[in-house]
Design a protein around this motif. Structure first.
Motif, PDB file in Angstrom:
ATOM      1  N   GLY A 151       0.793  -1.224   0.000  1.00 46.26           N
ATOM      2  CA  GLY A 151       0.000   0.000   0.000  1.00 46.26           C
ATOM      3  C   GLY A 151       0.822   1.268   0.000  1.00 46.26           C
ATOM      4  O   GLY A 151       0.285   2.354   0.205  1.00 46.26           O
ATOM      5  N   HIS A 152       2.124   1.166  -0.247  1.00 45.66           N
ATOM      6  CA  HIS A 152       2.999   2.338  -0.259  1.00 45.66           C
ATOM      7  C   HIS A 152       3.187   2.936  -1.644  1.00 45.66           C
ATOM      8  O   HIS A 152       3.759   4.016  -1.778  1.00 45.66           O
ATOM      9  N   VAL A 171      -0.026   7.895   2.171  1.00 39.11           N
ATOM     10  CA  VAL A 171      -0.272   6.571   2.749  1.00 39.11           C
ATOM     11  C   VAL A 171      -1.063   6.664   4.049  1.00 39.11           C
ATOM     12  O   VAL A 171      -2.097   6.001   4.211  1.00 39.11           O
ATOM     13  N   HIS A 172      -0.587   7.489   4.978  1.00 40.26           N
ATOM     14  CA  HIS A 172      -1.209   7.555   6.308  1.00 40.26           C
ATOM     15  C   HIS A 172      -2.583   8.218   6.287  1.00 40.26           C
ATOM     16  O   HIS A 172      -3.476   7.823   7.045  1.00 40.26           O
ATOM     17  N   TRP A 173      -2.772   9.221   5.435  1.00 43.31           N
ATOM     18  CA  TRP A 173      -4.043   9.956   5.351  1.00 43.31           C
ATOM     19  C   TRP A 173      -5.061   9.098   4.593  1.00 43.31           C
ATOM     20  O   TRP A 173      -4.992   8.934   3.393  1.00 43.31           O
ATOM     21  N   LYS A 174      -6.021   8.550   5.332  1.00 41.03           N
ATOM     22  CA  LYS A 174      -6.994   7.634   4.737  1.00 41.03           C
ATOM     23  C   LYS A 174      -8.252   8.341   4.240  1.00 41.03           C
ATOM     24  O   LYS A 174      -8.927   7.849   3.344  1.00 41.03           O
ATOM     25  N   GLU A 175      -8.617   9.476   4.834  1.00 39.89           N
ATOM     26  CA  GLU A 175      -9.870  10.168   4.488  1.00 39.89           C
ATOM     27  C   GLU A 175      -9.632  11.193   3.386  1.00 39.89           C
ATOM     28  O   GLU A 175      -9.851  12.390   3.571  1.00 39.89           O
ATOM     29  N   LYS A 176      -9.182  10.735   2.237  1.00 43.37           N
ATOM     30  CA  LYS A 176      -8.952  11.645   1.115  1.00 43.37           C
ATOM     31  C   LYS A 176     -10.280  11.975   0.434  1.00 43.37           C
ATOM     32  O   LYS A 176     -11.255  11.217   0.555  1.00 43.37           O
ATOM     33  N   TYR A 200      -9.918   9.304  -4.969  1.00 45.17           N
ATOM     34  CA  TYR A 200     -10.107   7.860  -5.074  1.00 45.17           C
ATOM     35  C   TYR A 200     -10.683   7.468  -6.426  1.00 45.17           C
ATOM     36  O   TYR A 200     -10.306   6.442  -7.007  1.00 45.17           O
TER      37      TYR A 200
END
Length: 515
Positions: free
Chosen positions: A342-343, A459-464, A469
């Motif tokens: 996932g990187h 990577v760390h920020w999931k709520e884009k 997306y």
């Protein structure tokens, strides 16, 4: 009639669907086609590049004498052997492709792994590959332009063509890529064998004065500790590539047996060949001749091979061609592993549905390399520091992993003195590098640390936002259609995390122990 035509067309469509279904394998995975011989040629082929043919003079220049230079070459091989033993333990304990990146991610977490991946994918491997490709084109074009430097555009175009050709080969078949690696590795060893044989003939004819202890260890000035450290760095550059088999662990047949065996065979063989090659150089050339040469093997050939001296530049070209193939093969697996964690974009984790090759990762690696073909020598100075820093971090991870999971079953468990000695050696080298080249090392660290904001944003920020997306999904879909790639399927046994493996010392699995 219409009804018959309609029913026949339906049948033909169904037959077509059946044929397509038959063409697509039930299980799409990375193929295990790297046996022991191919594993050895990957290590040997990546270690033996243009360095031993062109610039062993760096070791002699910094060590100050022939005898000390030979000692540095032997010890450089010993240090590479220590590092490879540590990587053998990590490779069979964490049997994932990706090498340093996969081990550091598993042990220290995502951020540390991403920083290694960031510096390796964007700068370290592309820059190294670009320089090897330029060396290849320079030596191929040398007979065409014997009295001048080959034109700038000609070398760049030939480098790009070579990269595109080898990218196509690696996209088409893993077996074809490994066969090319096998053939060119044998070619490199034969070229070095020719140098060694000619050198031994010179010694048998009595031309070994420079190798006698009285002459070999005589020096006009005593080298400082810093100079000896720089000599070791030069030798270490020639040995770099010893860890590349760990990047393709998942494609090795029986990796827990063949990975360590390949390491045990390859590193001593390369050390032996390197030492004999340098003895051959010193038997035929004075230290002054060697230091004044920009391509030692070519000067050696011109002096002793006469009309057959053209063999040497051809050997260097073949050596670098094999090196490009090896670097492409392994660096693309690094992109593949990064995407799987996932990187990197998920498209890079996909493989061709039929050939089972990571085509998007290969195309990505080749594109970045072609963009890097230019003035790369300054970047090489920066990334060399990053490269050796990554070795130290990975082997420090071995010690931390031992402390963190002491009961974990390890098929290979090296003595603690091995990683400790290696880390002490590298700490000295990096310390002297920082002292002698603080700006270069500082820029290397800055390059690596630029990956921190990228990690947190990408990577760390999931709520884009949803639009991001949607764009990624659409780009992935287009990439799949263009490259005919799908996500690989994995055997749960092969990808089981270390926490699920049996600890044979206690006779229980870690999962059952926790429950």
């Amino acid at each position: 009639m219409d009804g018959q035509n309609g029913s026949s067309s339906i049948c033909s469509r169904q037959d077509t669907k059946k044929k397509k279904k038959e063409e697509i394998p039930d299980r799409v995975t990375l193929k295990k086609e790297i046996g022991l011989l191919s594993a050895c040629t990957i290590i040997i082929g990546n270690i033996i590049g243009s360095g031993i043919f062109i610039s062993p003079k760096g070791v002699l220049e910094h060590s100050g004498s022939v005898g000390l230079a030979l000692v540095v070459w032997v010890l450089g091989g010993c240090i590479a052997a220590l590092g490879s033993l540590c990587y053998a333990e990590l490779g069979v304990t964490i049997p994932k492709s990706g090498g340093d990146y996969s081990y550091v991610t598993e042990i220290f977490g995502g951020l540390m792994g991403f920083l290694l991946l960031w510096s390796a994918v964007l700068i370290m491997y592309p820059t190294t590959l670009a320089v090897i490709a330029l060396t290849f084109s320079s030596y191929v074009l040398q007979p065409v332009f014997p009295n001048c430097v080959p034109p700038y555009m000609a070398t760049r175009m030939l480098s790009a063509t070579c990269l595109l050709l080898l990218t196509w080969v690696n996209c088409s078949s893993v077996r074809m890529a490994t066969r090319i690696q096998d053939v060119f590795t044998v070619g490199k060893l034969m070229a070095l064998g020719l140098i060694i044989v000619v050198g031994l003939v010179q010694i048998c004819n009595g031309n070994y004065e420079a190798l006698t202890p009285q002459v070999a260890f005589s020096m006009e000035r005593t080298p400082s500790v810093g100079q000896i450290a720089l000599a070791f760095l030069q030798a270490s550059f020639a040995f770099s590539g010893w860890n590349f088999l760990n990047y393709v662990t998942e494609e090795v047949v029986e990796p827990r047996r063949n990975l360590p065996r390949a390491i045990y065979i390859s590193i001593p063989l390369v050390t032996f060949v390197y030492t004999l090659t340098n003895i051959a150089y010193f038997s035929s050339m004075s230290p002054e001749e060697l230091l004044s040469s920009n391509a030692v093997a070519v000067t050696f050939g011109e002096k002793l091979l006469g009309m057959f001296s053209v063999i040497m530049p051809i050997s260097v070209a073949l050596s670098t061609f094999g090196g490009i193939n090896g670097y492409l093969f392994t660096s693309s697996r690094l992109c593949f592993s990064g995407a799987r964690e996932g990187h990197l974009p998920s498209l890079l984790a996909m493989i061709h549905y039929k050939n089972c090759t990571p085509i998007p990762a290969l195309l990505c690696a080749a594109t970045i390399v072609i963009l890097c073909i230019g003035e790369t020598h300054n970047l090489i100075n920066y990334v060399s520091f990053i490269n050796y820093l990554s070795y130290g971090v990975t082997i420090a991870g071995l010690l931390y992993h031992r402390w963190k999971k002491p009961n974990l079953y390890r098929p290979i468990k090296v003595n603690l003195l091995v990683p400790v000695c290696y880390l002490m050696f590298w700490a000295l080298l990096l310390g002297f590098s920082l002292y002698s080249e603080p700006v270069v090392c500082g820029v290397g660290l800055v390059i690596m640390l630029t990956g921190v904001p990228v990690y947190f944003l990408g990577v760390h920020w999931k709520e884009k936002p949803k639009c991001i997306y949607n764009f990624i999904e659409r780009a992935t879909y287009v990439g799949q259609r263009l490259c005919f790639v799908v996500f690989p399927q994995f055997d749960p046994i092969e990808i089981a995390g270390p926490s699920e493996w049996t600890d044979r010392s206690s006779g229980r699995s870690s999962l059952s122990a926790n429950s």
